[in-house]
Design a protein around this motif. Sequence first.
Motif, mmCIF file in Angstrom:
data_model
loop_
_atom_site.group_PDB
_atom_site.id
_atom_site.type_symbol
_atom_site.label_atom_id
_atom_site.label_comp_id
_atom_site.label_asym_id
_atom_site.label_seq_id
_atom_site.Cartn_x
_atom_site.Cartn_y
_atom_site.Cartn_z
ATOM 1 N N CYS A 26 0.829 -1.210 0.000
ATOM 2 C CA CYS A 26 0.000 0.000 0.000
ATOM 3 C C CYS A 26 0.863 1.259 0.000
ATOM 4 N N SER A 27 1.976 1.225 0.712
ATOM 5 C CA SER A 27 2.897 2.364 0.741
ATOM 6 C C SER A 27 3.504 2.599 -0.631
ATOM 7 N N PHE A 53 3.052 5.893 -2.889
ATOM 8 C CA PHE A 53 4.270 6.576 -3.306
ATOM 9 C C PHE A 53 4.246 6.851 -4.807
#
Length: 124
Positions: A66-67, A71
């Motif tokens: 998810c990061s 990003f």
Amino acid sequence: MNGVIFIKEIMDISAFGYFLLGVICIVSLAMFFGGIKLWREGCRSCCDGMEIAGFITLVVDLVLSCSIYAFINSEDLSYVDSLGLAKSTGKYEVTVTDEADMNEFQERYEILSFENGVYTIKIK
């Protein structure tokens, strides 16, 4: 130039930044498959430690994935620039006041888009 107010420079992720993201994605995939294997082995051998470790690995992998998605799809790349992973595109967002001479503005800058009073420009 008088009457042109700089808002921000438009940045893009550099080649090294994309390479680093690729490495992180490969590590994320390895964690995913490793977590599944740990979880299945823990379930099969009735070992709670392996089952819990596999579940934790899958949760960490989900957060990491998810990061990475956030990003890549972020509009604001200021944190990427602070890490040294951004490159300049040569494009800027500006607003123009009444003081600006629009003929001089159009001679100096290539107007790429205009939306809600904000020009996206590139220096000629």
